[in-house]
Design a protein around this motif. Sequence first.
Motif: not given
Length: 180
Positions: A39-62
């Motif tokens: 599996r290879e991840y792009t810069a867009q995947d990095v941004d998406r993962l960081q957004l996921i972590l921010v939203l998760k940090g707000m307590g939102l479910k996956l």
Amino acid sequence: MSTYTTGELAKHVGVSVRTIQYYDQRGLLSPMTTAGGRREYTAQDVDRLQLILVLKGMGLKLAAIKDILNSPNATDVLQLLLTEQAQRLRQDQAATTTQLKTVIAVQKALAVSGPFPLESIHDMDQLMTNQQRLRQVHGKLIIGGLVMDAIEVAGLVYAWLTGNWVTGGYLAASCCSLVG
């Protein structure tokens, strides 16, 4: 365009490899796959993962995060979910505040009463309830006493201003009979 392996992405973002794999399984990330199956991840995947972590940090479910990421009107969905999350957090905060007050009250009661068997937690609850009621009664008595004191002082001031010392004469007569 630079790409990241699962391990490199995990290190870059500060999460575990297992977290990345889990997000892949849940469909939150969609990496490219090489001919060798890596599996290879792009810069867009990095941004998406960081957004996921921010939203998760707000307590939102996956599941909610996935809905946001896959929605054509992500901002509206995010706004709605954040409003619901804020309401849930306020309710949780109120419950936590109540629990904290109970814990502090039990700690105070334990400090006063010393060791006791754990089976008597119900008794401890009764004790705290009785202490609260006792404080309420005590407050009412103090207020009632202050009102009575105010009435007595007002009566004395009235008697002094009007010169009407009916009870004062009785007191003077009583004092004179004791002395004489």
